[in-house]
Write a protein that holds these residues in place. Structure first.
Motif, short mmCIF file in Angstrom:
data_model
loop_
_atom_site.label_atom_id
_atom_site.label_comp_id
_atom_site.label_asym_id
_atom_site.label_seq_id
_atom_site.Cartn_x
_atom_site.Cartn_y
_atom_site.Cartn_z
N ARG A 10 -33.36 -27.76 15.84
CA ARG A 10 -33.02 -26.60 16.66
C ARG A 10 -34.25 -26.17 17.46
O ARG A 10 -35.32 -25.95 16.90
N ILE A 11 -34.06 -26.05 18.76
CA ILE A 11 -35.14 -25.69 19.68
C ILE A 11 -34.78 -24.39 20.37
O ILE A 11 -33.78 -24.31 21.08
N ALA A 12 -35.57 -23.35 20.13
CA ALA A 12 -35.29 -22.04 20.72
C ALA A 12 -36.61 -21.28 20.89
O ALA A 12 -36.90 -20.33 20.17
N PRO A 13 -37.43 -21.69 21.84
CA PRO A 13 -38.73 -21.03 22.05
C PRO A 13 -38.56 -19.68 22.73
O PRO A 13 -37.48 -19.34 23.22
N PRO A 14 -39.63 -18.87 22.77
CA PRO A 14 -39.57 -17.64 23.56
C PRO A 14 -39.15 -17.94 24.99
O PRO A 14 -39.49 -19.00 25.56
N LEU A 15 -38.42 -17.01 25.59
CA LEU A 15 -37.82 -17.24 26.90
C LEU A 15 -38.83 -17.27 28.04
O LEU A 15 -38.47 -17.61 29.17
N SER A 16 -40.09 -16.93 27.77
CA SER A 16 -41.13 -17.01 28.80
C SER A 16 -41.80 -18.38 28.83
O SER A 16 -42.82 -18.56 29.50
N LEU A 17 -41.26 -19.36 28.11
CA LEU A 17 -41.81 -20.71 28.07
C LEU A 17 -42.05 -21.24 29.49
O LEU A 17 -41.20 -21.11 30.36
N THR A 18 -43.21 -21.84 29.70
CA THR A 18 -43.54 -22.41 31.01
C THR A 18 -43.12 -23.88 31.07
O THR A 18 -42.87 -24.52 30.04
N VAL A 19 -43.08 -24.41 32.28
CA VAL A 19 -42.75 -25.83 32.46
C VAL A 19 -43.78 -26.70 31.75
O VAL A 19 -43.43 -27.69 31.09
N ALA A 20 -45.06 -26.34 31.86
CA ALA A 20 -46.12 -27.13 31.21
C ALA A 20 -45.96 -27.10 29.70
O ALA A 20 -46.15 -28.13 29.02
N GLU A 21 -45.60 -25.96 29.13
CA GLU A 21 -45.40 -25.87 27.68
C GLU A 21 -44.15 -26.63 27.24
O GLU A 21 -44.14 -27.25 26.17
N ALA A 22 -43.12 -26.60 28.07
CA ALA A 22 -41.92 -27.38 27.76
C ALA A 22 -42.25 -28.86 27.72
O ALA A 22 -41.79 -29.60 26.83
N GLU A 23 -43.05 -29.33 28.66
CA GLU A 23 -43.44 -30.74 28.68
C GLU A 23 -44.33 -31.07 27.49
O GLU A 23 -44.19 -32.14 26.88
N GLU A 24 -45.24 -30.16 27.14
CA GLU A 24 -46.09 -30.36 25.96
C GLU A 24 -45.24 -30.53 24.70
O GLU A 24 -45.44 -31.46 23.91
N GLY A 25 -44.29 -29.64 24.52
CA GLY A 25 -43.43 -29.72 23.35
C GLY A 25 -42.55 -30.95 23.36
O GLY A 25 -42.36 -31.60 22.32
N ALA A 26 -42.01 -31.29 24.53
CA ALA A 26 -41.15 -32.47 24.63
C ALA A 26 -41.94 -33.74 24.31
O ALA A 26 -41.41 -34.66 23.65
N ALA A 27 -43.18 -33.82 24.75
CA ALA A 27 -44.00 -35.00 24.47
C ALA A 27 -44.27 -35.14 22.97
O ALA A 27 -44.21 -36.24 22.42
N ILE A 28 -44.58 -34.02 22.32
CA ILE A 28 -44.80 -34.07 20.86
C ILE A 28 -43.52 -34.47 20.15
O ILE A 28 -43.53 -35.33 19.25
N LEU A 29 -42.40 -33.87 20.53
CA LEU A 29 -41.13 -34.20 19.89
C LEU A 29 -40.75 -35.66 20.13
O LEU A 29 -40.23 -36.34 19.23
N GLU A 30 -41.02 -36.16 21.33
CA GLU A 30 -40.72 -37.57 21.61
C GLU A 30 -41.50 -38.48 20.66
O GLU A 30 -40.94 -39.42 20.09
N ARG A 31 -42.80 -38.19 20.47
CA ARG A 31 -43.59 -39.03 19.57
C ARG A 31 -43.07 -38.92 18.12
O ARG A 31 -43.01 -39.92 17.40
N ALA A 32 -42.69 -37.69 17.72
CA ALA A 32 -42.18 -37.49 16.37
C ALA A 32 -40.86 -38.26 16.17
O ALA A 32 -40.64 -38.89 15.13
N LEU A 33 -39.99 -38.22 17.17
CA LEU A 33 -38.71 -38.94 17.08
C LEU A 33 -38.95 -40.44 17.04
O LEU A 33 -38.35 -41.16 16.23
N ARG A 34 -39.82 -40.93 17.91
CA ARG A 34 -40.06 -42.37 17.95
C ARG A 34 -40.69 -42.89 16.66
O ARG A 34 -40.44 -44.04 16.26
N SER A 35 -41.46 -42.03 16.01
CA SER A 35 -42.13 -42.49 14.78
C SER A 35 -41.21 -42.42 13.56
O SER A 35 -41.50 -43.07 12.54
N ARG A 36 -40.14 -41.67 13.65
CA ARG A 36 -39.30 -41.44 12.45
C ARG A 36 -37.85 -41.90 12.63
O ARG A 36 -37.16 -42.13 11.65
N VAL A 37 -37.38 -41.98 13.87
CA VAL A 37 -35.97 -42.29 14.13
C VAL A 37 -35.86 -43.75 14.53
O VAL A 37 -36.65 -44.24 15.36
N GLN A 38 -34.88 -44.44 13.98
CA GLN A 38 -34.66 -45.85 14.30
C GLN A 38 -34.09 -46.00 15.72
O GLN A 38 -33.32 -45.18 16.17
#
Length: 428
Positions: A400-428
């Motif tokens: 579940r992803i629900a950050p504060p509503l003032s999230l910036t585009v740069a922060e969204a990309e930062e979080g998406a990049a971390i989540l992508e690496r986490a998914l790739r390392s754990r999800v088949q």
């Protein structure tokens, strides 16, 4: 095991769950970031379970709280309360309910409890319609209408609850239908159910199911339900505890995606309006709100310090168009995550709207939930400095992803990049 963790386990209930194999203590925050007791910084993509809706340590809110605390913190509802009246006026106007009355509580559970009291008293019935996969709180009455077995520790209830189909679009017997066919099938099912029972007091429904993993029906389902309900005098309660205040981006309230025939009879809210302060509440038209023939109060509901926070937070949200920001940044984030998911068979679906996004994980090639992998992704994201939530009606396999509503585009990309690496390392 840390000393604080040991002390927690020694004095608090086993069912008071903590995230992570090595639980963290969050000591302070700023904007969209928080820090733990060891000094590590995290990008917060869960906002205290959607409560820190605007930003951590938002100056406008902390200033309002500090100034109010210097005057008076609490006097109870036995005395006139200017901040409570002012916030009630704004909530009533924003609700869309004609001749609205507002009652403040301290939580979403208490708000839903109040809505059930109003509906059953007004209708003289203890029968409630609720959605499968739903969650409405942890009190005795709200557990009794929760359609998610992971959050329903007892079947005992003061209410008779009937569960309706339609809250989850992509699972169940109607999943393969088109949106229009899905709505028609769910309405037919509701009509058939109502043909076998006495008219219930109300239908309570989350426009987007929060604990259920951010699932939702096609737009217009609850409007179609309401046409059936109105013929029988059955009320519609919209549980906006998680969807309220612009989080979905497209609408200020979640019910507005189903607004073809007007607002709900009752709206409940909580979570984000206080930006971390304990505010919940109920909005209903006057004849429903005023139907109680006995005294009723909420000792800490509407207390001056929380109302000051709510007023400051709501003003900031509206003046800075955080609903629009949720639509823009959330839309980019959803598309970014869908591109990642398209290459991972273990990701069944990326769903949601605005800054309310669910990523459902399954065992590759099946529809079988994979809660172990979801927990592993949560851990991997935390290691890289990203805090997520989890939920779902099928063994807690949705992130579940629900950050504060003032999230910036740069922060969204930062979080998406971390989540992508986490998914790739754990999800088949």
């Amino acid at each position: 095991m840390s000393d604080l963790y040991g002390r927690h386990k020694a004095v608090l209930p086993d069912w008071l769950a903590l995230y992570y194999d090595d639980p963290i203590e969050i000591t302070h925050g700023e904007g969209r970031y928080v820090w733990d007791a060891a000094g590590k910084r995290y990008l917060d993509f869960f906002g205290g379970i959607l409560t820190t809706m605007t930003a951590h340590a938002l100056p406008e809110v902390t200033k309002a709280v500090s100034e109010q605390a210097g005057r008076i913190i609490h006097s109870s509802t036995l005395y006139l309360n200017r901040p409570m009246v002012e916030l009630a006026e704004r909530v009533a106007e924003l609700s869309g309910i004609p001749d609205a009355r507002v009652f403040f509580t301290t939580s979403g559970t208490e708000a839903n409890d109040t809505a059930l009291l109003l509906a059953t008293s007004y209708r003289r019935s203890n029968q409630i319609l609720a959605m499968r996969n739903s969650y409405h709180g942890r009190s005795f009455s709200t557990v009794g209408i929760t359609g998610n077995k992971g959050w329903s520790p007892t079947s005992l209830s003061p209410l008779q609850t009937l569960y309706v189909h339609g809250g989850v679009r992509t699972r169940g017997p109607y999943a393969e239908l088109s949106d229009a066919e899905f709505i028609a099938a769910c309405v037919a099912d509701l009509e058939d159910l109502l043909g076998h029972v006495r008219p219930p007091a109300a239908l309570i429904a989350e426009p987007i199911q929060g604990v259920g993993g951010f699932t939702s029906p096609p737009d217009g389902l609850y409007a179609a339900f309401r046409r059936v309900l109105q013929e029988r005098g059955v009320l519609w309660i919209a549980d906006e505890v998680q969807t309220g205040w612009g989080r979905t981006g497209e609408h200020f309230w979640g019910w507005q995606a189903h607004a073809q025939n007007g607002p709900p009879d009752i709206i409940t809210f909580a979570k984000g309006i206080g930006n971390g302060m304990s505010i919940g509440g109920v909005v209903a038209r006057a004849e429903i709100m005023n139907c109680l023939d006995a005294n009723s109060i909420s000792t800490f509901g509407g207390t001056q310090i929380t109302m000051a926070a709510g007023l400051a937070n709501l003003t900031y949200l509206l003046e800075h168009d955080l609903q629009g920001n949720a639509r823009r940044v959330g839309g980019l984030l959803i598309e970014r995550l869908r591109a990642v998911a398209a290459r991972l068979p273990g990701v069944r679906e990326v769903r949601g709207r605005g800054l309310m996004i669910g990523v459902e994980l399954v065992k590759p090639g099946t529809d079988t939930a994979d809660p172990e992998t979801a927990a592993a992704v949560l851990e991997a994201a935390r290691e890289e400095g990203l805090l997520l939530g989890k939920g779902g009606g099928h063994n807690t396999s949705a992130l579940r992803i629900a950050p504060p509503l003032s999230l910036t585009v740069a922060e969204a990309e930062e979080g998406a990049a971390i989540l992508e690496r986490a998914l790739r390392s754990r999800v088949q």
